[in-house]
Design an enzyme around this catalytic site. Sequence first.
Site, PDB file in Angstrom:
ATOM      1  N   LYS A 186      55.116  39.667  29.455  1.00 18.63           N
ATOM      2  CA  LYS A 186      55.190  40.480  30.680  1.00 18.63           C
ATOM      3  C   LYS A 186      55.243  39.493  31.839  1.00 18.63           C
ATOM      4  CE  LYS A 186      53.360  42.036  33.931  1.00 18.63           C
ATOM      5  NZ  LYS A 186      53.818  41.773  35.329  1.00 18.63           N
ATOM      6  N   GLU A 262      44.611  30.655  32.011  1.00 18.02           N
ATOM      7  CA  GLU A 262      44.905  29.553  32.954  1.00 18.02           C
ATOM      8  C   GLU A 262      44.835  30.159  34.338  1.00 18.02           C
ATOM      9  OE1 GLU A 262      46.399  26.325  30.365  1.00 18.02           O
ATOM     10  OE2 GLU A 262      46.535  26.360  32.537  1.00 18.02           O
ATOM     11  N   CYS A 296      49.077  26.040  40.728  1.00 21.65           N
ATOM     12  CA  CYS A 296      47.658  26.121  40.369  1.00 21.65           C
ATOM     13  C   CYS A 296      47.019  24.739  40.503  1.00 21.65           C
ATOM     14  CB  CYS A 296      47.512  26.669  38.971  1.00 21.65           C
ATOM     15  SG  CYS A 296      48.540  25.811  37.795  1.00 21.65           S
ATOM     16  N   GLU A 394      41.064  29.427  47.111  1.00 22.04           N
ATOM     17  CA  GLU A 394      42.392  28.966  46.715  1.00 22.04           C
ATOM     18  C   GLU A 394      43.406  29.665  47.628  1.00 22.04           C
ATOM     19  OE1 GLU A 394      44.274  30.486  43.166  1.00 22.04           O
ATOM     20  OE2 GLU A 394      44.891  28.454  42.682  1.00 22.04           O
TER      21      GLU A 394
HETATM   22  P1  NAD Z   1      48.176  37.532  39.543  1.00 21.39           P
HETATM   23  O1  NAD Z   1      46.943  37.265  38.783  1.00 21.39           O
HETATM   24  O2  NAD Z   1      48.167  38.624  40.529  1.00 21.39           O
HETATM   25  O3  NAD Z   1      49.410  37.860  38.581  1.00 21.39           O
HETATM   26  C1  NAD Z   1      49.714  37.083  37.440  1.00 21.39           C
HETATM   27  C2  NAD Z   1      50.353  38.001  36.424  1.00 21.39           C
HETATM   28  O4  NAD Z   1      49.392  38.976  36.063  1.00 21.39           O
HETATM   29  C3  NAD Z   1      51.594  38.763  36.894  1.00 21.39           C
HETATM   30  O5  NAD Z   1      52.482  38.910  35.807  1.00 21.39           O
HETATM   31  C4  NAD Z   1      51.021  40.126  37.263  1.00 21.39           C
HETATM   32  O6  NAD Z   1      51.968  41.179  37.148  1.00 21.39           O
HETATM   33  C5  NAD Z   1      49.938  40.280  36.223  1.00 21.39           C
HETATM   34  N1  NAD Z   1      48.843  41.164  36.609  1.00 21.39           N
HETATM   35  C6  NAD Z   1      48.414  41.496  37.856  1.00 21.39           C
HETATM   36  N2  NAD Z   1      47.398  42.364  37.774  1.00 21.39           N
HETATM   37  C7  NAD Z   1      47.148  42.563  36.463  1.00 21.39           C
HETATM   38  C8  NAD Z   1      46.191  43.323  35.731  1.00 21.39           C
HETATM   39  N3  NAD Z   1      45.263  44.065  36.343  1.00 21.39           N
HETATM   40  N4  NAD Z   1      46.213  43.284  34.379  1.00 21.39           N
HETATM   41  C9  NAD Z   1      47.125  42.531  33.738  1.00 21.39           C
HETATM   42  N5  NAD Z   1      48.060  41.800  34.357  1.00 21.39           N
HETATM   43  C10 NAD Z   1      48.065  41.794  35.717  1.00 21.39           C
HETATM   44  O7  NAD Z   1      48.544  36.136  40.151  1.00 21.39           O
HETATM   45  P2  NAD Z   1      49.873  35.733  40.906  1.00 21.39           P
HETATM   46  O8  NAD Z   1      49.761  36.292  42.260  1.00 21.39           O
HETATM   47  O9  NAD Z   1      51.064  36.110  40.103  1.00 21.39           O
HETATM   48  O10 NAD Z   1      49.780  34.130  40.861  1.00 21.39           O
HETATM   49  C11 NAD Z   1      48.951  33.435  41.710  1.00 21.39           C
HETATM   50  C12 NAD Z   1      47.659  33.042  41.035  1.00 21.39           C
HETATM   51  O11 NAD Z   1      47.890  32.535  39.727  1.00 21.39           O
HETATM   52  C13 NAD Z   1      46.940  31.944  41.749  1.00 21.39           C
HETATM   53  O12 NAD Z   1      45.590  32.257  41.854  1.00 21.39           O
HETATM   54  C14 NAD Z   1      47.107  30.707  40.850  1.00 21.39           C
HETATM   55  O13 NAD Z   1      46.144  29.740  40.876  1.00 21.39           O
HETATM   56  C15 NAD Z   1      47.204  31.302  39.525  1.00 21.39           C
HETATM   57  N6  NAD Z   1      48.025  30.447  38.648  1.00 21.39           N
HETATM   58  C16 NAD Z   1      47.394  29.660  37.735  1.00 21.39           C
HETATM   59  C17 NAD Z   1      48.131  28.825  36.917  1.00 21.39           C
HETATM   60  C18 NAD Z   1      47.467  27.959  35.894  1.00 21.39           C
HETATM   61  O14 NAD Z   1      48.142  27.368  35.067  1.00 21.39           O
HETATM   62  N7  NAD Z   1      46.165  27.822  35.902  1.00 21.39           N
HETATM   63  C19 NAD Z   1      49.505  28.781  37.030  1.00 21.39           C
HETATM   64  C20 NAD Z   1      50.114  29.580  37.983  1.00 21.39           C
HETATM   65  C21 NAD Z   1      49.353  30.416  38.778  1.00 21.39           C
END
Ligand code: NAD
Length: 498
Positions: A186, A262, A296, A394
């Site tokens: 997804k 992650e 990240c 962050e």
């Molecule tokens: P997000 O957590 O909102 O979304 C990530 C993914 O999760 C998307 O596909 C989104 O559709 C899905 N999602 C959102 N709500 C959900 C729920 N309730 N249940 C299941 N899935 C859900 O984050 P974002 O805005 O896409 O990305 C930014 C964040 O991600 C930042 O905090 C960043 O640090 C983190 N990030 C971490 C890494 C890593 O490797 N540690 C890499 C990239 C991003």
Amino acid sequence: MNKMAQKLAPSGVARDFGFFIDGEWRHGREMFERKSPSHDVIVTRIARCTEDDLNDAVAAARRAFENGTWAGLASSERSAILLKTAELLKQRRDDIAFWEVLENGKPISQAKAEIDNCISCFEMAAGAARLLHGDSFNNLGESLFGMVLREPVGVVGLITPWNFPFMILCERVPFILASGCTVVVKPAEVTSATTLMLADILTEAGLPKGVYNVVTGTGKSVGQALTQHPDVDMLSFTGSTGVGRSCIHASADSNLKKLGLELGGKNPIVVFADSDLEDAADAVAFGISFNTGQCCVSSSRLIVEESVADKFEKLVVAKMEKIRVGDPFDPETQIGAITTDAQNKTILDYIEKGKAEGARVLCGGNKVDLGRGQYIAPTLFTNVKPDMSIATDEIFGPVLSVFRFSTLEEAISLANDTVYGLAASVWTKDISKALKVTRKVQAGRFWVNTIMAGGPEMPLGGFKQSGWGREAGMYGVEEYTQIKSVHVDLGKRTHWIA
Ligand code: NAD
């Protein structure tokens, strides 16, 4: 605009994508649109999948896992398909990079380099598939022999974010496939195109149907349903710490699925006075501005030795002011657009909060107006106090906060002053200082006199609230396996009941 940028600009006609289940494309009953954050035009239309679609995808992945068309292959055969995928990715590199830029806003040169890394992930995983093995115990006495088998976990749910849509996908999918698991992906709703494009490439490479499935839609609907699904054996989630926490609850409330998480980071970069300050300043500017700070592992807290702090701030400002913010299709551009409207607002709000809380802007601190799209100048804050929101949260944007230290212990304590533990970097010519910091600072990825270097051999993952488990490398493949201990009696049983 440069000629190359004009040639690659969006055509004005949005591309429609279906979703992919059991080796076939399906049409969405409802679609949503994605606008290029750099060009303000609609570039893709993506299906809004339903829970029924998700159930179909999980059922297809389950069938493909149980029927052995993938897990039952010799590792040499799985490896050959992963290598073929790498070959096909080389041929499609420019096309994938183009769609990545349109949906994400990152510079084209960077997108192409990321796809090279993705190719390398498939090649690495092809080798890992053949190296994956268990263990044996020949030391259990004359009559008992022990074997440790590694078995694939089963059906994996994979949820990815929008900052590196294709690279984060490829730091996971090849390793999931190498282990023999099947997968339902997804992607983030705003950057689904390249995850869908991989479906055709894997099919052409010979991946059996049902092994790679993609459902698209929002996190709240289809994403959450994937985290709660009782027939998903493991979930790999990359995204915010808040949603990561909800994955833990969903696992606890459903089938206790294994989790790989992650999550976020507030990563320190520690600069000692004895380091090569020019090199370090370049790395600091890169570490916070690369991918517009939407990484990240962005190093968002500069921790610099007091004796050189004033001079070093000037060096960093000089570097940051030279970064070329522009249209991502211009080959000269170093940083492109902020990927989502919500993220753009979040970053600008943090910049205002930083100013209001008394931190001082040394450079940037504003939007960059290019006539279309959303861009933010690399921003450096000094006079930052540890309890300010720009110091603790962050931001996920090109906003760097500076802190100063006088002793090594103080540097370590500042570096660890966060709930996160994803990545860290240290700059010094003194190896013992570098190793002391490396040993004491809690972070899953560490860079000494470099930043964001690496490759698919090295595992990725975080300490503390930055996550659970590791992706990539042999560790990454092993995450998608479970261990079975097998005890074989070689003699005549000594009877318990005479
Ligand atoms: P997000 O957590 O909102 O979304 C990530 C993914 O999760 C998307 O596909 C989104 O559709 C899905 N999602 C959102 N709500 C959900 C729920 N309730 N249940 C299941 N899935 C859900 O984050 P974002 O805005 O896409 O990305 C930014 C964040 O991600 C930042 O905090 C960043 O640090 C983190 N990030 C971490 C890494 C890593 O490797 N540690 C890499 C990239 C991003």
